[in-house]
Design a protein around this motif. Structure first.
Motif, PDB file in Angstrom:
ATOM      1  N   THR A  76      -0.761  -6.844  11.070  1.00 17.84           N
ATOM      2  CA  THR A  76      -1.167  -5.448  10.882  1.00 17.84           C
ATOM      3  C   THR A  76      -0.328  -4.787   9.792  1.00 17.84           C
ATOM      4  O   THR A  76      -0.850  -4.055   8.943  1.00 17.84           O
ATOM      5  N   HIS A  77       0.970  -5.044   9.808  1.00 17.72           N
ATOM      6  CA  HIS A  77       1.828  -4.473   8.765  1.00 17.72           C
ATOM      7  C   HIS A  77       1.427  -5.010   7.390  1.00 17.72           C
ATOM      8  O   HIS A  77       1.445  -4.275   6.398  1.00 17.72           O
ATOM      9  N   LEU A  78       1.048  -6.288   7.312  1.00 18.05           N
ATOM     10  CA  LEU A  78       0.605  -6.841   6.026  1.00 18.05           C
ATOM     11  C   LEU A  78      -0.716  -6.207   5.589  1.00 18.05           C
ATOM     12  O   LEU A  78      -0.945  -6.009   4.393  1.00 18.05           O
ATOM     13  N   GLY A  79      -1.584  -5.893   6.551  1.00 15.43           N
ATOM     14  CA  GLY A  79      -2.805  -5.172   6.211  1.00 15.43           C
ATOM     15  C   GLY A  79      -2.501  -3.805   5.637  1.00 15.43           C
ATOM     16  O   GLY A  79      -3.146  -3.345   4.682  1.00 15.43           O
ATOM     17  N   LEU A  80      -1.486  -3.142   6.201  1.00 15.23           N
ATOM     18  CA  LEU A  80      -1.076  -1.841   5.672  1.00 15.23           C
ATOM     19  C   LEU A  80      -0.436  -1.986   4.300  1.00 15.23           C
ATOM     20  O   LEU A  80      -0.570  -1.089   3.452  1.00 15.23           O
ATOM     21  N   VAL A  81       0.259  -3.099   4.063  1.00 14.57           N
ATOM     22  CA  VAL A  81       0.801  -3.354   2.721  1.00 14.57           C
ATOM     23  C   VAL A  81      -0.329  -3.383   1.710  1.00 14.57           C
ATOM     24  O   VAL A  81      -0.278  -2.722   0.661  1.00 14.57           O
ATOM     25  N   ARG A  82      -1.375  -4.139   2.031  1.00 10.85           N
ATOM     26  CA  ARG A  82      -2.503  -4.224   1.105  1.00 10.85           C
ATOM     27  C   ARG A  82      -3.170  -2.859   0.920  1.00 10.85           C
ATOM     28  O   ARG A  82      -3.523  -2.473  -0.200  1.00 10.85           O
ATOM     29  N   THR A  83      -3.317  -2.123   2.019  1.00  8.66           N
ATOM     30  CA  THR A  83      -3.966  -0.811   1.948  1.00  8.66           C
ATOM     31  C   THR A  83      -3.195   0.142   1.046  1.00  8.66           C
ATOM     32  O   THR A  83      -3.762   0.795   0.158  1.00  8.66           O
ATOM     33  N   TYR A  84      -1.885   0.226   1.256  1.00 11.76           N
ATOM     34  CA  TYR A  84      -1.088   1.170   0.471  1.00 11.76           C
ATOM     35  C   TYR A  84      -0.982   0.746  -0.989  1.00 11.76           C
ATOM     36  O   TYR A  84      -0.897   1.600  -1.886  1.00 11.76           O
ATOM     37  N   LEU A  85      -1.002  -0.562  -1.243  1.00 14.18           N
ATOM     38  CA  LEU A  85      -1.005  -1.010  -2.639  1.00 14.18           C
ATOM     39  C   LEU A  85      -2.285  -0.574  -3.334  1.00 14.18           C
ATOM     40  O   LEU A  85      -2.263  -0.146  -4.489  1.00 14.18           O
ATOM     41  N   GLN A  86      -3.410  -0.683  -2.631  1.00 12.84           N
ATOM     42  CA  GLN A  86      -4.665  -0.267  -3.236  1.00 12.84           C
ATOM     43  C   GLN A  86      -4.730   1.248  -3.413  1.00 12.84           C
ATOM     44  O   GLN A  86      -5.419   1.738  -4.308  1.00 12.84           O
ATOM     45  N   LYS A  87      -4.011   1.971  -2.565  1.00 13.87           N
ATOM     46  CA  LYS A  87      -3.965   3.424  -2.714  1.00 13.87           C
ATOM     47  C   LYS A  87      -2.936   3.845  -3.759  1.00 13.87           C
ATOM     48  O   LYS A  87      -2.879   5.015  -4.135  1.00 13.87           O
ATOM     49  N   GLY A  88      -2.114   2.904  -4.215  1.00 17.15           N
ATOM     50  CA  GLY A  88      -1.091   3.221  -5.191  1.00 17.15           C
ATOM     51  C   GLY A  88       0.193   3.764  -4.578  1.00 17.15           C
ATOM     52  O   GLY A  88       1.050   4.279  -5.298  1.00 17.15           O
ATOM     53  N   SER A  89       0.340   3.639  -3.248  1.00 14.26           N
ATOM     54  CA  SER A  89       1.544   4.129  -2.551  1.00 14.26           C
ATOM     55  C   SER A  89       2.501   2.955  -2.345  1.00 14.26           C
ATOM     56  O   SER A  89       2.559   2.360  -1.261  1.00 14.26           O
ATOM     57  N   ARG A  90       3.256   2.621  -3.373  1.00 12.50           N
ATOM     58  CA  ARG A  90       4.062   1.406  -3.328  1.00 12.50           C
ATOM     59  C   ARG A  90       5.268   1.526  -2.411  1.00 12.50           C
ATOM     60  O   ARG A  90       5.676   0.542  -1.787  1.00 12.50           O
ATOM     61  N   ASP A  91       5.865   2.708  -2.319  1.00 14.91           N
ATOM     62  CA  ASP A  91       7.014   2.864  -1.425  1.00 14.91           C
ATOM     63  C   ASP A  91       6.620   2.588   0.013  1.00 14.91           C
ATOM     64  O   ASP A  91       7.347   1.907   0.759  1.00 14.91           O
ATOM     65  N   GLN A  92       5.468   3.123   0.433  1.00 13.07           N
ATOM     66  CA  GLN A  92       4.999   2.871   1.791  1.00 13.07           C
ATOM     67  C   GLN A  92       4.627   1.401   1.976  1.00 13.07           C
ATOM     68  O   GLN A  92       4.857   0.823   3.043  1.00 13.07           O
ATOM     69  N   ALA A  93       4.063   0.794   0.935  1.00 13.71           N
ATOM     70  CA  ALA A  93       3.731  -0.633   1.015  1.00 13.71           C
ATOM     71  C   ALA A  93       4.990  -1.462   1.212  1.00 13.71           C
ATOM     72  O   ALA A  93       5.026  -2.389   2.037  1.00 13.71           O
ATOM     73  N   MET A  94       6.055  -1.129   0.467  1.00  9.46           N
ATOM     74  CA  MET A  94       7.299  -1.878   0.601  1.00  9.46           C
ATOM     75  C   MET A  94       7.917  -1.680   1.981  1.00  9.46           C
ATOM     76  O   MET A  94       8.513  -2.608   2.540  1.00  9.46           O
ATOM     77  N   SER A  95       7.781  -0.491   2.541  1.00 13.61           N
ATOM     78  CA  SER A  95       8.335  -0.243   3.875  1.00 13.61           C
ATOM     79  C   SER A  95       7.679  -1.148   4.912  1.00 13.61           C
ATOM     80  O   SER A  95       8.360  -1.754   5.756  1.00 13.61           O
ATOM     81  N   HIS A  96       6.364  -1.259   4.857  1.00 15.24           N
ATOM     82  CA  HIS A  96       5.667  -2.122   5.809  1.00 15.24           C
ATOM     83  C   HIS A  96       5.926  -3.597   5.515  1.00 15.24           C
ATOM     84  O   HIS A  96       5.963  -4.414   6.451  1.00 15.24           O
ATOM     85  N   LEU A  97       6.113  -3.936   4.257  1.00 17.00           N
ATOM     86  CA  LEU A  97       6.440  -5.315   3.922  1.00 17.00           C
ATOM     87  C   LEU A  97       7.808  -5.693   4.489  1.00 17.00           C
ATOM     88  O   LEU A  97       8.007  -6.803   5.003  1.00 17.00           O
ATOM     89  N   GLU A  98       8.756  -4.787   4.428  1.00 15.15           N
ATOM     90  CA  GLU A  98      10.078  -5.043   4.992  1.00 15.15           C
ATOM     91  C   GLU A  98      10.008  -5.210   6.511  1.00 15.15           C
ATOM     92  O   GLU A  98      10.715  -6.043   7.088  1.00 15.15           O
ATOM     93  N   ILE A  99       9.142  -4.431   7.166  1.00 17.58           N
ATOM     94  CA  ILE A  99       8.961  -4.591   8.611  1.00 17.58           C
ATOM     95  C   ILE A  99       8.355  -5.955   8.915  1.00 17.58           C
ATOM     96  O   ILE A  99       8.790  -6.654   9.849  1.00 17.58           O
ATOM     97  N   ALA A 100       7.342  -6.359   8.132  1.00 20.70           N
ATOM     98  CA  ALA A 100       6.723  -7.669   8.341  1.00 20.70           C
ATOM     99  C   ALA A 100       7.746  -8.789   8.166  1.00 20.70           C
ATOM    100  O   ALA A 100       7.741  -9.774   8.910  1.00 20.70           O
ATOM    101  N   ILE A 101       8.645  -8.636   7.205  1.00 19.29           N
ATOM    102  CA  ILE A 101       9.686  -9.645   6.983  1.00 19.29           C
ATOM    103  C   ILE A 101      10.626  -9.701   8.183  1.00 19.29           C
ATOM    104  O   ILE A 101      11.038 -10.785   8.615  1.00 19.29           O
ATOM    105  N   SER A 102      10.969  -8.546   8.743  1.00 20.19           N
ATOM    106  CA  SER A 102      11.860  -8.539   9.907  1.00 20.19           C
ATOM    107  C   SER A 102      11.187  -9.178  11.119  1.00 20.19           C
ATOM    108  O   SER A 102      11.867  -9.769  11.969  1.00 20.19           O
TER     109      SER A 102
END
Length: 226
Positions: A76-102
């Motif tokens: 789900t967090h990776l889905g949000l990464v893709r969503t925020y990248l497509q919206k151009g919200s990279r900071d939020q995408a990176m936040s969810h990517l960091e959660i997915a990594i954890s």
């Protein structure tokens, strides 16, 4: 559990909302989204389908509901990464990517993707630290080695050409050594320093702790260079 490979999505440009769909179609898709039960797997499937159509707002609704149902689901967090990248919200995408990594630290490719995003935002030290995590566990990891080579090549070329500002180096204070080296070359002075990876300070996989000084700048007189 089968090892899930992360999908790599373009990070350079957001995807525009799809304007070809009729209002009736959008309404039906909205109704379909609202009628789905709060089952993360189903919501994610529909969310990715909506992203393929460029309907990022509806997709965000799907992934947001999936997150409320299970906030510890890395998919789900990776889905949000893709969503925020497509919206151009990279900071939020990176936040969810960091959660997915954890949540899935064994998925080393995710750190490579995060390093790529960090480079794009000129956070070079953090990008190098992510790659160091991967290379400490798997020195032959192709993605991490390629990412490291790209970072160092771009920085060296930028300094050599005297346009560190354009490379983004000057935006990261941790690379002040590179800026000093570039200034020395422009003034005709010798500058043969280099970046050194302190393997002794590399993170321990079991503890997953990030070292404070994994990468550091060595001046020409430093014993590590001679």
């Amino acid at each position: 559990m089968a090892h899930m490979q992360p999908a790599v999505y373009p990070i350079n440009t957001p995807v525009a909302q799809n304007s070809d769909l009729a209002p009736e179609t959008r309404l039906r898709l909205q109704q379909l989204t609202d009628s789905l039960p709060d089952v993360p797997a189903r919501l994610r499937v529909l969310g990715h389908g909506l992203l393929d159509l460029g309907l990022t707002d509806l997709a965000l609704n799907c992934f947001g509901r999936a997150l409320l149902a299970d906030d510890l689901d890395d998919a789900t967090h990776l889905g949000l990464v893709r969503t925020y990248l497509q919206k151009g919200s990279r900071d939020q995408a990176m936040s969810h990517l960091e959660i997915a990594i954890s949540l899935r630290p064994e998925m080393r490719d995710l750190r490579v993707i995060l390093a790529d995003l960090l480079c794009d935002r000129h956070h070079l030290r953090r990008a190098l630290d992510q790659l160091a995590h991967v290379l400490a566990d798997e020195p032959a990891h192709a993605g991490a080695r390629r990412g490291l080579a790209n970072i160092l090549q771009n920085v060296v070329l930028a300094v050599r050409n005297g346009d560190a500002d354009q490379s983004g180096v000057s935006h990261d204070p941790s690379f002040s050594g590179f800026n000093a080296a570039g200034a020395g070359r422009r003034k005709g002075k010798a500058a043969a320093g280099m970046m050194v990876w302190n393997s002794d300070a590399a993170p321990v996989p079991d503890k997953a702790q990030t070292a404070a000084q994994i990468w550091y700048w060595c001046e020409p007189s430093h014993p590590a260079i001679s």
